[in-house]
Every structure is written in structure tokens, then in C-alpha cells.
Design a protein around this motif. Structure first.
Motif, mmCIF file in Angstrom:
data_model
loop_
_atom_site.group_PDB
_atom_site.id
_atom_site.type_symbol
_atom_site.label_atom_id
_atom_site.label_comp_id
_atom_site.label_asym_id
_atom_site.label_seq_id
_atom_site.Cartn_x
_atom_site.Cartn_y
_atom_site.Cartn_z
ATOM 1 N N MET A 15 -23.994 1.727 26.476
ATOM 2 C CA MET A 15 -23.975 0.262 26.521
ATOM 3 C C MET A 15 -22.573 -0.335 26.615
ATOM 4 O O MET A 15 -22.401 -1.443 27.115
ATOM 5 C CB MET A 15 -24.681 -0.298 25.273
ATOM 6 N N ASP B 180 -34.010 6.106 27.537
ATOM 7 C CA ASP B 180 -33.279 6.456 26.315
ATOM 8 C C ASP B 180 -31.861 6.924 26.650
ATOM 9 O O ASP B 180 -31.669 7.756 27.549
ATOM 10 C CB ASP B 180 -34.013 7.560 25.559
ATOM 11 N N PRO B 181 -30.844 6.409 25.931
ATOM 12 C CA PRO B 181 -29.456 6.797 26.231
ATOM 13 C C PRO B 181 -29.225 8.308 26.184
ATOM 14 O O PRO B 181 -28.491 8.853 27.008
ATOM 15 C CB PRO B 181 -28.651 6.077 25.142
ATOM 16 N N ARG C 122 -37.192 -4.198 26.873
ATOM 17 C CA ARG C 122 -35.938 -3.604 26.402
ATOM 18 C C ARG C 122 -36.157 -2.129 26.079
ATOM 19 O O ARG C 122 -37.279 -1.674 25.944
ATOM 20 C CB ARG C 122 -35.419 -4.315 25.151
ATOM 21 N N GLN C 123 -35.047 -1.399 25.933
ATOM 22 C CA GLN C 123 -35.053 0.001 25.476
ATOM 23 C C GLN C 123 -36.047 0.851 26.267
ATOM 24 O O GLN C 123 -36.998 1.401 25.724
ATOM 25 C CB GLN C 123 -35.364 0.038 23.971
ATOM 26 N N SER D 248 -25.784 5.831 22.283
ATOM 27 C CA SER D 248 -26.214 4.489 22.712
ATOM 28 C C SER D 248 -25.004 3.610 23.002
ATOM 29 O O SER D 248 -24.979 2.872 24.001
ATOM 30 C CB SER D 248 -27.060 3.829 21.617
ATOM 31 N N GLU E 23 -30.312 1.229 33.099
ATOM 32 C CA GLU E 23 -31.144 0.638 32.048
ATOM 33 C C GLU E 23 -31.275 -0.877 32.228
ATOM 34 O O GLU E 23 -32.366 -1.432 32.114
ATOM 35 C CB GLU E 23 -30.554 0.988 30.676
ATOM 36 N N ARG F 20 -34.561 -3.261 32.574
ATOM 37 C CA ARG F 20 -34.872 -4.375 31.668
ATOM 38 C C ARG F 20 -35.161 -5.644 32.466
ATOM 39 O O ARG F 20 -36.117 -6.367 32.180
ATOM 40 C CB ARG F 20 -33.702 -4.612 30.700
ATOM 41 N N GLN G 198 -25.141 6.614 16.410
ATOM 42 C CA GLN G 198 -25.315 5.572 17.437
ATOM 43 C C GLN G 198 -24.362 5.755 18.625
ATOM 44 O O GLN G 198 -24.335 4.928 19.541
ATOM 45 C CB GLN G 198 -25.072 4.178 16.838
ATOM 46 N N ARG H 149 -25.489 2.389 32.360
ATOM 47 C CA ARG H 149 -25.784 1.052 31.828
ATOM 48 C C ARG H 149 -26.618 0.252 32.837
ATOM 49 O O ARG H 149 -27.613 -0.373 32.491
ATOM 50 C CB ARG H 149 -24.451 0.355 31.542
#
Ligand SMILES: [Zn+2]
Length: 421
Positions: free
Chosen positions: A387, A343-344, A339-340, A383, A329, A333, A380, A326
Motif C-alpha cells: 500500500m 491479499d498483499p 475493499r481488500q 500490507s 488492488e 477496488r 503488517q 498497489r
């Protein structure tokens, strides 16, 4: 032979429903399949996802004792004053204490989702220098602790030559030949993979680092080093050698796909290019780097250049692989104002065990009814784990041929904490 059938199984593309994994009696993956093969006993994992365990690629296990010790607001505290506190611990730890700390901390890692740890080991000697009766006493204690905890261990033996403070006498090898010989001897003595680690450009001359890298190539082992963690290291390298640390390593032929640069925090574009084109691994330790105020690496540029990614718990300020991913990423950011970015699925692929036929089975079963994951569709889930995942989402850990049972008593560790802190 067992057929583990969760609600969804992790694949290199994310979680997928309707797939199970076949594990033989020796604890290796035989197949990923939609059906149980003949003769296999099906274990239906209702309400669970199954994913590979995380690899902790950089750990100083004894530093678990410093958790919460150096955090109250104060003035003029830095990496260097934290290191002084760490050295006070280095000055007193006995082999028995090391084993107690490691057994607890490796158990904590396993429960938190790490199934392999690469221990960056430099406490070779008694306080003040000299030798234990068995020169590998401390490494053997760490191996025993890993066995007791049930985690897979790689012992990365550190070479440390330039001693400038008395605490560092516990780390010191006589010369580079001695460091290589000790590492070769350790390979024979331990039953786990042994790698080599010239500690940093402060601790080993570039020619010595190159010799370590060559030893690793010759012995099918990994070579790790701390690189570019603190601005002071960059300034020192520029002054001493006229180039920055990564360029120095590139000039001496150290960089290749066998080499792991731990931190890689302060790199210029030329260094990132050199690291990427050589295909090194950058082991980023976001929670420790944040805890120590190291700075934020250019992760996206490193990956775009061709660098492989790994994560580590390093100082054990916390132990949580989801949090490491987390922060990777979120740091990007905040650094880039976008953002994004990472990639997870790529993050999980880079930092977990192989889940392929022939690999040892090292899995996490994820409790899909945990509050933080309720209502998340399997599409999902990768992700959501990056997160919002946390160790409490892990229902159980599978190592080899069965679930890990945490049978260790925490009493010795708690007693030691009272004694030392
Ligand atoms: Zn480290």
C-alpha cells in the motif's frame, strides 16, 4: 557461507521475526533457519527486513526513452498514436544505443526491486530490414547490458510475421520456421534462458502461435504473447476468426501452464474460464495499461479461475513493483466497489523470486526506518509495502553471493537522452 539475519524475514505467510537465511559461497540458499549454522559468518541486518526480489515478466527496455515524451494534454491521443511515437524510436535505434539504454534501465529496475527481467525482444534487424553481421547482435547487446547492470535476464525472442508498416521490418522473421530456427540458435548463443513469443494474433497466424507454443514445450522454455490489450484487437479477431483472441488461442492448443498472456485486459467470462482451467499466467502491467488507457482486467476472476499472476514494467512509464501491486488492488477496488480483494501476501508470493532451498539468493533488504515504513509491525509489513512501499524503501539488493554495487556511470545514458529526445 553467510547467515543473513534481518529484523524480520519474508516467508510465504508474510514477514516473520527471528529467522535468517543461509547462503553458500556459490550464491544459493542452503537453509532458512533460526540459528547460524556452524562455520557460517553472520551478517546482522539491523533495522532491515529481507524479502525476495521481484520478477519483471514483461519489458520492452528501449521504451524507457519515451518516458515523459507523450503525456501533455492533447486531443484524440490513444494507444495507437503512442505506438506511432514508439515506432519513430524503433526506426533509428542502433545496437550501441540499445546497449546504453538497456544497461541504464536494467540498473534502474534492480535498484527499484526487480532482480529478474524477462525482456520481450523484437528489435532483431537493422532499420528497414536485412541482417546484422551477427543476426543476434541486438540480443547480445541486451545480454551484455544485463550483465553490466547485474540483473538476471530471460530473453524472450519475439516472432513477428505479418508486417503491415515499414517500422515493423526490424521485427520480421521470414516465416514461422525461420522464427523457430532463430530462437533455437539464440538459445545456443546466449548464456541466459531464452523463451519465445509470438507477438500477438495480429503479427502471427494462429497455426504459427501454436508452433511457437510447441517449440517452448519441446525446449523447456516459456511462451509469451500479447493478448487482448486493446478493444480493437478483440474486434479484429471476431471479424477475422469469429472468436475472441483467448478463445482462438484455446482452439489452437496454445493455452497451458507454460503460456503467459501479457495484459489479458479484455476477456469475457468464457475466456477467463479457458485461461484459468489451462493454468496460464496472466502478466498484468498496471502502470503501463493505465498510461496507455488500455482498460482494467478482471484480476480477481482470473485468479479465482486458476490463472497464475505476474507483473511487468512493459513500456517503462515508471519502474516500481510496489506501485504495480498497489494498482492491481486499487483497480479491483474501483472496478468492484469493494475493499481488500487481492491479499498483499498472495500478491508478493506471485510476483517474487523463489526463496527456497536450492534457489539462487536474490533479496531486497527493506529499510524499516524509512519514513513510509516507520512504526509498522512486521505482521503488517507485507500490507504496508503493497500500500505504501516505494523503491526508496530498498536499502540494498543481494544477488547471488553479495550486495549489488551500482558501479555504472549514468553519463552515456544522459548523453543519449539529449541526443534522441
Ligand atoms: Zn508489451
Amino acid at each position: 557461507m553467510r547467515y543473513l539475519l534481518p529484523d524480520c524475514l519474508y516467508t510465504p505467510h508474510g514477514f516473520s521475526a527471528g529467522l535468517g537465511v543461509v547462503v553458500n559461497d556459490s550464491g544459493h540458499i542452503v537453509a532458512i533457519s533460526e540459528n547460524a549454522p556452524e562455520g557460517a559468518k553472520t551478517l546482522r541486518l539491523n533495522g532491515c527486513a529481507l524479502m525476495p526480489g521481484f520478477i519483471n515478466s514483461h519489458s520492452h527496455v528501449f521504451q524507457r526513452m519515451l518516458r515523459g515524451q507523450c503525456e501533455r494534454a492533447s486531443t484524440n491521443e490513444s494507444f495507437w498514436s503512442w505506438r506511432q511515437k514508439m515506432y519513430e524510436l524503433v526506426d533509428i535505434l542502433t545496437p550501441a544505443q540499445m546497449e546504453i539504454i538497456a544497461a541504464h534501465t536494467f540498473g534502474e529496475m534492480l535498484q527499484s526491486g526487480y532482480t529478474t527481467v524477462k525482456e520481450f525482444h523484437y528489435l532483431h534487424h537493422p532499420p528497414g530490414g536485412g541482417n546484422y553481421k551477427n543476426p543476434h547482435e541486438m540480443a547480445l547487446r541486451i545480454q551484455a547490458a544485463a550483465t553490466a547492470a547485474g540483473i538476471s535476464l530471460h530473453l524472450i525472442r519475439v516472432a513477428y510475421l505479418n508486417v503491415s508498416e515499414s517500422s515493423q521490418k526490424r521485427f520480421a522473421d521470414k516465416n514461422i520456421q525461420d522464427a523457430l530456427a532463430q530462437t533455437s540458435a539464440l538459445q545456443l548463443e546466449l548464456s541466459v534462458p531464452v523463451g519465445i513469443a509470438p507477438h500477438s494474433i495480429r503479427a502471427v497466424l494462429p497455426e504459427g502461435i501454436a508452433a511457437c507454443a510447441q517449440w517452448a514445450r519441446d525446449n523447456s522454455a516459456e511462451c509469451h504473447a500479447h493478448v487482448a490489450e486493446q478493444p480493437r484487437e478483440i474486434e479484429w479477431s471476431q471479424k477475422e476468426y469469429g472468436v475472441s483472441p483467448m478463445q482462438l488461442l484455446a482452439q489452437h492448443g496454445v493455452l497451458d501452464s507454460n503460456f503467459t498472456a501479457v495484459h489479458a485486459t479484455h476477456l469475457d467470462p468464457g475466456e477467463i474460464e479457458a485461461a484459468g482451467s489451462a493454468g496460464i499466467t496472466a502478466c498484468i502491467c498496471p502502470t503501463t495499461e493505465a498510461n496507455l488507457g488500455d482498460g482494467v482486467p478482471a484480476t480477481q476472476e482470473l485468479l479465482n479461475a486458476g490463472t497464475q499472476l505476474a507483473i511487468g514494467t512493459d513500456s517503462q512509464s515508471e519502474i516500481d513493483p510496489f506501485q504495480e501491486l498497489r494498482l492491481l488492488e486499487y483497480n479491483e477496488r474501483n472496478r468492484l466497489g469493494q475493499r481488500q480483494i487481492l491479499d498483499p501476501v498472495d500478491l508478493i508470493n506471485a510476483t517474487t523470486e523463489a526463496m527456497t532451498v536450492g534457489s539462487e539468493a536474490r533479496f531486497l533488504s527493506i529499510n524499516l526506518t524509512h519514513t513510509s515504513l516507520l512504526g509498522i509491525a512486521h505482521e503488517q509489513l507485507a500490507s504496508a509495502l503493497v500500500m505504501a512501499g516505494r523503491p526508496e524503501c530498498i536499502q540494498s539488493v543481494w544477488m547471488g553471493s553479495g550486495w549489488v554495487e551500482n558501479a555504472q556511470s549514468s553519463s552515456p545514458f544522459v548523453a543519449l537522452c539529449r541526443e534522441l529526445t
